[in-house]
Design an enzyme around this catalytic site. Structure first.
Site, short mmCIF file in Angstrom:
data_model
loop_
_atom_site.label_atom_id
_atom_site.label_comp_id
_atom_site.label_asym_id
_atom_site.label_seq_id
_atom_site.Cartn_x
_atom_site.Cartn_y
_atom_site.Cartn_z
N ASP A 107 -30.44 -35.41 -41.75
CA ASP A 107 -30.29 -35.33 -40.30
C ASP A 107 -31.19 -36.35 -39.60
O ASP A 107 -32.02 -37.00 -40.24
CB ASP A 107 -30.68 -33.92 -39.83
CG ASP A 107 -29.53 -32.95 -40.01
OD1 ASP A 107 -28.42 -33.41 -40.33
OD2 ASP A 107 -29.74 -31.75 -39.83
N LYS B 89 -27.34 -36.33 -35.74
CA LYS B 89 -26.88 -36.55 -34.38
C LYS B 89 -28.00 -37.22 -33.60
O LYS B 89 -29.15 -36.79 -33.68
CB LYS B 89 -26.58 -35.19 -33.75
CG LYS B 89 -25.73 -35.31 -32.51
CD LYS B 89 -25.67 -34.11 -31.65
CE LYS B 89 -25.44 -32.77 -32.25
NZ LYS B 89 -25.17 -31.72 -31.30
N MET C 13 -34.54 -27.32 -28.13
CA MET C 13 -33.38 -27.97 -27.51
C MET C 13 -33.24 -27.57 -26.04
O MET C 13 -32.12 -27.40 -25.55
CB MET C 13 -32.09 -27.60 -28.26
CG MET C 13 -32.06 -28.11 -29.67
SD MET C 13 -30.63 -27.53 -30.57
CE MET C 13 -31.15 -25.92 -31.10
C1 LIG Z 1 -31.46 -28.74 -33.76
S1 LIG Z 1 -33.05 -28.08 -33.51
C2 LIG Z 1 -33.57 -28.02 -35.15
C3 LIG Z 1 -34.76 -27.14 -35.34
C4 LIG Z 1 -35.26 -27.15 -36.77
N1 LIG Z 1 -34.34 -26.51 -37.67
C5 LIG Z 1 -36.60 -26.49 -36.89
O1 LIG Z 1 -36.73 -25.45 -37.56
O2 LIG Z 1 -37.55 -27.05 -36.34
C6 LIG Z 1 -33.87 -29.50 -32.86
C7 LIG Z 1 -34.90 -29.14 -31.82
O3 LIG Z 1 -36.13 -28.78 -32.44
C8 LIG Z 1 -37.21 -29.23 -31.65
N2 LIG Z 1 -38.00 -30.18 -32.45
C9 LIG Z 1 -37.74 -30.59 -33.70
N3 LIG Z 1 -38.71 -31.42 -34.15
C10 LIG Z 1 -39.60 -31.54 -33.14
C11 LIG Z 1 -40.81 -32.24 -32.98
N4 LIG Z 1 -41.32 -33.01 -33.94
N5 LIG Z 1 -41.47 -32.13 -31.80
C12 LIG Z 1 -40.98 -31.36 -30.82
N6 LIG Z 1 -39.85 -30.66 -30.92
C13 LIG Z 1 -39.17 -30.74 -32.06
C14 LIG Z 1 -36.64 -29.87 -30.41
O4 LIG Z 1 -36.58 -28.90 -29.40
C15 LIG Z 1 -35.26 -30.27 -30.89
O5 LIG Z 1 -34.36 -30.36 -29.80
#
Ligand SMILES: C[S@@+](CC[C@H](N)C(=O)[O-])C[C@H]1O[C@@H](n2cnc3c(N)ncnc32)[C@H](O)[C@@H]1O
Length: 459
Positions: free
Chosen positions: A226, A248, A361
């Site tokens: 991803d 994405k 998100m």
């Molecule tokens: C599709 S979700 C996936 C979440 C992932 N499965 C998890 O457990 O962290 C993606 C969202 O996770 C958050 N996110 C992921 N990585 C991040 C990071 N390094 N810093 C801040 N937010 C993060 C954001 O809100 C982003 O829009």
């Protein structure tokens, strides 16, 4: 059961008279097995479940509505008894034995002259597993493992072997044929080691990957990854490993979930070890569950390796304790993704719970989210933190309160991914922040914002 002296045979029962004693659910299962083999089936039972009555009406079986009598069993090739009456079962067994008709009393290994195996059927291939009547469950599990390791095209391979065998029939001796086809089978048939490992890559920094995830990545033939996966994590893949981006990125068209599922299936079925690499934890807002269901439905072996979810990893590494005595008794993980400003999230309830809110998100919906919270009674002074690119060298933390955050960030250019954290625990962070040492390994990578900027726009 002392010794395993069973003779494994595959019996032709097509159009052959077979008898089932009993009219319940178990008898029905056995009837279905015999129907699949096109046997000529008779059922003896005073009463039957509807499904069996239906089969009778559809002319798929003969039905003798009577209690069991010895006179009924003459002339059958095979007998199964599945009644709940032990006396009847014993009687059927002894009558059949006297007439030397193979008999199986369901779930009574001592009263069986043959057992049913756990069967895997794939075209012309039929694999039956026996545990000598000792553990049907173990037999089924072994059958499933064999089934999932079977090469995808086994049926067409067997058919081609058959055609060749017919062609060679006249020209070759029995022994030459045996050697020839033995070698051909060795060359063309081997167990499929293909599988999928759904792996969580953690919140961003490669150092936060688990050892187990690193090991899986290094063993992969294919990595389907991803967005937001750090290049150092991908570089753990071997030289031979093919790395395919399936993520994405905002604004860009992306590969549809169906296509990702198909890729996992096709690669695994062709014998590859596939790592499906996802940000954070695969089962937290990551569609990992959907992918696991898909793999299960297609009988593809898989396992799941957890990762540190960004909601936890980003908060903790930043210095925001998600729970803290006197400040927050719990944490609520939410997604802002589908929030359309209406009532698809019960904000009244969310406000009342008084827990820390961690919103994935949610950045694009920030305005709607804070408005809904305030409307539901949350104090506009409630602290909020926005953490961009958490745990990476580009991390930036912006803290404010829910009443004014929207207005104040209007002129700031925030970069995704962003984690939203709302709650009084941010006050602990304000106290800690100047004393938290930044991981020195992050100093080597100073793009965009520099090292861990913190902006407090609360006042
Ligand atoms: C599709 S979700 C996936 C979440 C992932 N499965 C998890 O457990 O962290 C993606 C969202 O996770 C958050 N996110 C992921 N990585 C991040 C990071 N390094 N810093 C801040 N937010 C993060 C954001 O809100 C982003 O829009």
């Amino acid at each position: 059961m002392d010794q395993n002296n069973l003779l494994p045979i595959f019996l032709k029962v097509k159009n052959q008279p077979c008898l089932i004693v009993g009219g319940g659910k178990i008898a029905y299962q056995k009837i279905k097995q015999l129907i699949a083999c096109k046997a000529d089936i008779s059922v003896i039972s005073k009463e039957c479940i509807n499904e069996i009555e239906e089969l009778y009406k559809d002319d798929k079986i003969k039905l003798i509505k009577s209690r069991y009598y010895k006179k009924y069993i003459n002339g059958y090739k095979l007998i199964i008894s599945a009644t709940s009456d032990n006396k009847v079962n014993k009687q059927v067994y002894s009558d059949a034995e006297k007439l030397r008709i193979p008999v199986n009393i369901v779930d009574e290994p001592e009263l069986c002259s043959y057992y049913f195996g756990s069967v895997h059927s794939q075209g012309s291939l039929k694999v039956a597993v026996s545990t000598n009547g000792e553990s049907p469950s173990a037999g089924k599990r072994i059958r499933d493992l064999i089934a999932s390791s079977m090469p995808n095209k086994i049926d067409s391979i067997i058919n081609r072997f058959n055609q060749l065998r017919k062609k060679l029939k006249l020209n070759m001796s029995y022994y030459d044929k045996k050697i020839f086809f033995g070698n051909l089978a060795k060359k063309h048939i081997s167990f499929n080691k293909g599988r999928v490992v759904i792996v969580g890559a953690g919140p961003g920094s490669p150092d936060l990957l688990t050892l187990k995830a690193a090991e899986s990545i290094s063993n992969a033939d294919i990595i389907l990854y991803d967005a937001l996966i750090h290049p150092d994590i991908l570089s753990l893949g071997s030289k031979k490993c093919k790395k395919i981006f399936v993520g994405k990125r905002s604004g860009e068209s992306c590969i549809k979930q169906n296509a990702i599922n198909e890729m996992m299936k096709d690669f695994a079925k062709s014998g590859k070890i596939v790592v499906r690499l996802k940000g954070g934890d695969p089962f937290v807002f990551g569609r990992g569950g959907e992918e696991a269901i898909f793999l299960r439905n297609h009988q593809i072996p898989f396992n799941i390796i957890p990762g540190i979810s960004s909601g936890i990893g980003v908060a903790t590494q930043t210095g925001i304790p998600l729970t803290h005595r006197g400040y927050s008794k719990g944490v609520l993980f939410l997604t802002g993704h589908q929030y359309d400003g209406n009532n698809n999230i019960d904000w009244d309830l969310v406000s009342k719970l008084n827990t820390t809110l961690v919103i994935y998100m949610g950045y694009k919906k920030l305005n709607k989210i804070v408005s809904a919270l305030i409307k539901s009674g949350k104090d506009p002074k409630t602290p909020i933190g926005l953490i961009e690119k958490g745990t990476t060298a580009q991390q930036r933390v912006t803290i404010g309160n829910i009443g004014s955050i929207n207005e104040k960030i209007k002129t700031m250019k925030l970069e995704t991914p962003i984690m939203i954290i709302i709650g009084d625990v941010l006050n602990i962070y304000k106290y800690l922040k100047d004393n938290i040492e930044i991981d020195p390994t992050l100093y080597s990578d100073t793009n965009n914002f520099g090292i861990h900027q913190i902006q407090d726009i609360s006042n």
